[in-house]
Write a protein that holds these residues in place. Structure first.
Motif, PDB file in Angstrom:
ATOM      1  N   LYS A   1      53.272  -9.599  96.723  1.00  0.00           N
ATOM      2  CA  LYS A   1      54.582 -10.100  97.130  1.00  0.00           C
ATOM      3  C   LYS A   1      55.120 -11.161  96.171  1.00  0.00           C
ATOM      4  O   LYS A   1      56.169 -11.754  96.421  1.00  0.00           O
ATOM      5  N   GLY A   2      54.391 -11.385  95.077  1.00  0.00           N
ATOM      6  CA  GLY A   2      54.828 -12.367  94.092  1.00  0.00           C
ATOM      7  C   GLY A   2      54.508 -13.798  94.457  1.00  0.00           C
ATOM      8  O   GLY A   2      55.002 -14.733  93.815  1.00  0.00           O
ATOM      9  N   LYS A   3      53.657 -13.994  95.480  1.00  0.00           N
ATOM     10  CA  LYS A   3      53.267 -15.339  95.905  1.00  0.00           C
ATOM     11  C   LYS A   3      52.015 -15.785  95.150  1.00  0.00           C
ATOM     12  O   LYS A   3      51.077 -15.017  94.975  1.00  0.00           O
ATOM     13  N   TYR A   4      52.010 -17.045  94.716  1.00  0.00           N
ATOM     14  CA  TYR A   4      50.838 -17.579  94.023  1.00  0.00           C
ATOM     15  C   TYR A   4      49.711 -17.838  95.024  1.00  0.00           C
ATOM     16  O   TYR A   4      49.911 -18.490  96.050  1.00  0.00           O
ATOM     17  N   VAL A   5      48.520 -17.306  94.719  1.00  0.00           N
ATOM     18  CA  VAL A   5      47.389 -17.454  95.635  1.00  0.00           C
ATOM     19  C   VAL A   5      46.213 -18.203  94.997  1.00  0.00           C
ATOM     20  O   VAL A   5      45.294 -18.616  95.716  1.00  0.00           O
ATOM     21  N   ALA A   6      46.209 -18.366  93.685  1.00  0.00           N
ATOM     22  CA  ALA A   6      45.083 -19.054  93.043  1.00  0.00           C
ATOM     23  C   ALA A   6      45.443 -19.451  91.622  1.00  0.00           C
ATOM     24  O   ALA A   6      46.401 -18.943  91.038  1.00  0.00           O
ATOM     25  N   TYR A   7      44.648 -20.371  91.084  1.00  0.00           N
ATOM     26  CA  TYR A   7      44.748 -20.704  89.659  1.00  0.00           C
ATOM     27  C   TYR A   7      43.344 -21.015  89.150  1.00  0.00           C
ATOM     28  O   TYR A   7      42.404 -21.200  89.928  1.00  0.00           O
ATOM     29  N   THR A   8      43.194 -21.026  87.844  1.00  0.00           N
ATOM     30  CA  THR A   8      41.901 -21.348  87.246  1.00  0.00           C
ATOM     31  C   THR A   8      42.033 -22.607  86.400  1.00  0.00           C
ATOM     32  O   THR A   8      43.113 -22.916  85.898  1.00  0.00           O
ATOM     33  N   GLU A   9      40.935 -23.291  86.255  1.00  0.00           N
ATOM     34  CA  GLU A   9      40.914 -24.452  85.383  1.00  0.00           C
ATOM     35  C   GLU A   9      39.578 -24.524  84.661  1.00  0.00           C
ATOM     36  O   GLU A   9      38.581 -23.941  85.095  1.00  0.00           O
ATOM     37  N   SER A  10      39.568 -25.231  83.556  1.00  0.00           N
ATOM     38  CA  SER A  10      38.377 -25.354  82.727  1.00  0.00           C
ATOM     39  C   SER A  10      38.055 -26.822  82.491  1.00  0.00           C
ATOM     40  O   SER A  10      38.949 -27.654  82.330  1.00  0.00           O
ATOM     41  N   SER A  11      36.766 -27.141  82.487  1.00  0.00           N
ATOM     42  CA  SER A  11      36.330 -28.512  82.203  1.00  0.00           C
ATOM     43  C   SER A  11      34.940 -28.450  81.564  1.00  0.00           C
ATOM     44  O   SER A  11      34.317 -27.394  81.492  1.00  0.00           O
ATOM     45  N   LYS A  12      34.473 -29.587  81.109  1.00  0.00           N
ATOM     46  CA  LYS A  12      33.148 -29.665  80.499  1.00  0.00           C
ATOM     47  C   LYS A  12      32.277 -30.632  81.278  1.00  0.00           C
ATOM     48  O   LYS A  12      32.695 -31.755  81.581  1.00  0.00           O
ATOM     49  N   ASP A  13      31.097 -30.173  81.653  1.00  0.00           N
ATOM     50  CA  ASP A  13      30.145 -31.021  82.369  1.00  0.00           C
ATOM     51  C   ASP A  13      29.532 -32.003  81.369  1.00  0.00           C
ATOM     52  O   ASP A  13      28.793 -31.599  80.460  1.00  0.00           O
ATOM     53  N   LYS A  14      29.844 -33.276  81.530  1.00  0.00           N
ATOM     54  CA  LYS A  14      29.372 -34.280  80.571  1.00  0.00           C
ATOM     55  C   LYS A  14      27.857 -34.422  80.586  1.00  0.00           C
ATOM     56  O   LYS A  14      27.241 -34.774  79.572  1.00  0.00           O
ATOM     57  N   ALA A  15      27.252 -34.169  81.737  1.00  0.00           N
ATOM     58  CA  ALA A  15      25.801 -34.331  81.844  1.00  0.00           C
ATOM     59  C   ALA A  15      25.050 -33.221  81.125  1.00  0.00           C
ATOM     60  O   ALA A  15      24.055 -33.464  80.433  1.00  0.00           O
ATOM     61  N   THR A  16      25.513 -31.983  81.289  1.00  0.00           N
ATOM     62  CA  THR A  16      24.803 -30.833  80.709  1.00  0.00           C
ATOM     63  C   THR A  16      25.431 -30.336  79.412  1.00  0.00           C
ATOM     64  O   THR A  16      24.793 -29.603  78.653  1.00  0.00           O
ATOM     65  N   GLY A  17      26.697 -30.695  79.176  1.00  0.00           N
ATOM     66  CA  GLY A  17      27.398 -30.210  77.993  1.00  0.00           C
ATOM     67  C   GLY A  17      27.904 -28.791  78.142  1.00  0.00           C
ATOM     68  O   GLY A  17      28.429 -28.210  77.184  1.00  0.00           O
ATOM     69  N   GLN A  18      27.763 -28.207  79.338  1.00  0.00           N
ATOM     70  CA  GLN A  18      28.178 -26.833  79.547  1.00  0.00           C
ATOM     71  C   GLN A  18      29.636 -26.748  79.988  1.00  0.00           C
ATOM     72  O   GLN A  18      30.187 -27.680  80.575  1.00  0.00           O
ATOM     73  N   ARG A  19      30.252 -25.621  79.669  1.00  0.00           N
ATOM     74  CA  ARG A  19      31.627 -25.354  80.072  1.00  0.00           C
ATOM     75  C   ARG A  19      31.642 -24.835  81.503  1.00  0.00           C
ATOM     76  O   ARG A  19      30.824 -24.009  81.889  1.00  0.00           O
ATOM     77  N   VAL A  20      32.587 -25.325  82.314  1.00  0.00           N
ATOM     78  CA  VAL A  20      32.715 -24.912  83.715  1.00  0.00           C
ATOM     79  C   VAL A  20      34.133 -24.398  83.959  1.00  0.00           C
ATOM     80  O   VAL A  20      35.112 -25.079  83.644  1.00  0.00           O
ATOM     81  N   TYR A  21      34.224 -23.186  84.493  1.00  0.00           N
ATOM     82  CA  TYR A  21      35.505 -22.610  84.902  1.00  0.00           C
ATOM     83  C   TYR A  21      35.515 -22.510  86.425  1.00  0.00           C
ATOM     84  O   TYR A  21      34.497 -22.177  87.039  1.00  0.00           O
ATOM     85  N   ARG A  22      36.670 -22.782  87.008  1.00  0.00           N
ATOM     86  CA  ARG A  22      36.792 -22.686  88.473  1.00  0.00           C
ATOM     87  C   ARG A  22      38.010 -21.848  88.854  1.00  0.00           C
ATOM     88  O   ARG A  22      39.059 -21.948  88.222  1.00  0.00           O
ATOM     89  N   TYR A  23      37.825 -21.059  89.905  1.00  0.00           N
ATOM     90  CA  TYR A  23      38.898 -20.253  90.494  1.00  0.00           C
ATOM     91  C   TYR A  23      39.247 -20.925  91.812  1.00  0.00           C
ATOM     92  O   TYR A  23      38.433 -20.978  92.739  1.00  0.00           O
ATOM     93  N   ILE A  24      40.460 -21.472  91.901  1.00  0.00           N
ATOM     94  CA  ILE A  24      40.822 -22.344  93.021  1.00  0.00           C
ATOM     95  C   ILE A  24      41.936 -21.720  93.853  1.00  0.00           C
ATOM     96  O   ILE A  24      42.980 -21.324  93.332  1.00  0.00           O
ATOM     97  N   GLU A  25      41.700 -21.643  95.161  1.00  0.00           N
ATOM     98  CA  GLU A  25      42.691 -21.117  96.101  1.00  0.00           C
ATOM     99  C   GLU A  25      43.281 -22.265  96.908  1.00  0.00           C
ATOM    100  O   GLU A  25      42.978 -23.434  96.669  1.00  0.00           O
ATOM    101  N   LYS A  26      44.102 -21.918  97.867  1.00  0.00           N
ATOM    102  CA  LYS A  26      44.806 -22.932  98.667  1.00  0.00           C
ATOM    103  C   LYS A  26      43.834 -23.879  99.372  1.00  0.00           C
ATOM    104  O   LYS A  26      44.082 -25.074  99.475  1.00  0.00           O
ATOM    105  N   ASP A  27      42.695 -23.337  99.837  1.00  0.00           N
ATOM    106  CA  ASP A  27      41.735 -24.146 100.586  1.00  0.00           C
ATOM    107  C   ASP A  27      40.654 -24.777  99.713  1.00  0.00           C
ATOM    108  O   ASP A  27      39.702 -25.364 100.216  1.00  0.00           O
ATOM    109  N   GLY A  28      40.758 -24.622  98.407  1.00  0.00           N
ATOM    110  CA  GLY A  28      39.775 -25.209  97.513  1.00  0.00           C
ATOM    111  C   GLY A  28      39.173 -24.172  96.592  1.00  0.00           C
ATOM    112  O   GLY A  28      39.558 -22.998  96.610  1.00  0.00           O
TER     113      GLY A  28
END
Length: 274
Positions: A174-201
């Motif tokens: 229906k053209g409604k936005y239901v999620a977005y993704t974001e990227s960050s770096k874990d400073k402790a491990t040095g690994q890249r983290v991607y997250r898929y985030i919806e309305k509830d988290g």
């Protein structure tokens, strides 16, 4: 939760800034045309073209996104979709063929397609658009995709914003936005983290070593659903996929794969391949 409007406005500014920088670099290379050195002129033409096309694409998309964020009230909606695939093999392959620049598919090891994303553009078959897409630096190029299953049923529209920072958005039928993704770096491990985030988290996350691009995909409880290995070759079907650039997926959960998880897998694939 921050509204879609706010995120899109931020991404629009980043795209326009990046586009402006690339156009500026194109002008610098263009000055090389006046050195009267044959090899320098050829390089200047090539690089000025690449940076000019990439920069102008980002400027245009950034401007359109900025206007969209200012003229439309946009917020996240709850995703009502459910299962994309009822059962998957233990190992699969996701990627794009050499002659199919504008789409990526999910295959089993027999070569059967289970679904795909394909670039949404009325001009993608025209030579001018193909040239512009190839000359634009792939990982920073803004792209819109349609996601369909093996039967051709449409599930999502996926927007990957351009620039040196990475974010993707998912819209339902229906053209409604239901999620977005974001990227960050874990400073402790040095690994890249991607997250898929919806309305509830956040619903899905992928964490791993960015240098080898191997990621464990987990749900909110920390349960591993799949391991994505970008650039890996499926040894049991190497000949079948020798013309496909992509990633091996090792499924840890094989039944009732959600639509949202497949959208996340395809977005990760576009991050490293398309």
């Amino acid at each position: 939760m921050t509204t879609v409007q706010t995120y899109i406005e931020k991404d629009a500014r980043k795209q326009m800034i990046t586009g402006g920088v690339l156009v500026g670099v194109a002008l610098i290379f263009f000055m090389g045309l006046f050195t009267f050195n044959a090899s320098s002129i050829l390089l200047a033409v090539l690089y000025s073209g690449v940076f000019a096309i990439s920069g102008s694409t980002l400027l245009r998309k950034g401007y359109l996104d900025f206007q969209k964020s200012k003229n439309t009230i946009i917020d996240f909606n709850k995703d009502q979709s459910s299962t994309f695939i009822e059962k998957v093999p233990a190992r699969m392959f996701v990627g794009q063929r050499e002659k199919e620049f504008f789409k990526a598919e999910l295959y089993d090891m027999a070569g059967e397609s289970y679904g795909k994303i394909e670039e949404d553009s009325a001009y993608k078959r025209k030579y001018s658009f193909l040239l512009a897409a190839i000359m634009s630096y792939g990982s920073i190029r803004p792209v819109d995709f349609n996601m369909t299953d093996q039967y051709g049923s449409h599930f999502y529209r996926i927007e990957r914003k351009g620039g040196f920072t990475w974010r993707g958005y998912v819209q339902n039928n229906k053209g409604k936005y239901v999620a977005y993704t974001e990227s960050s770096k874990d400073k402790a491990t040095g690994q890249r983290v991607y997250r898929y985030i919806e309305k509830d988290g956040f619903r899905w996350s992928a964490e791993g070593d960015e240098q080898v691009a191997h990621f464990k995909i987990k749900d909110t409880s920390g349960k591993v659903w799949a391991v994505l290995k970008s650039g890996a070759v499926p040894v049991e079907a190497a000949d079948r996929f020798n013309d496909i650039q992509g990633s091996v997926i090792e499924w840890k959960v094989r039944k009732n794969i959600p639509n949202s998880l497949m959208a996340f897998v395809f977005l990760l694939q576009t991050r490293y391949q398309i």
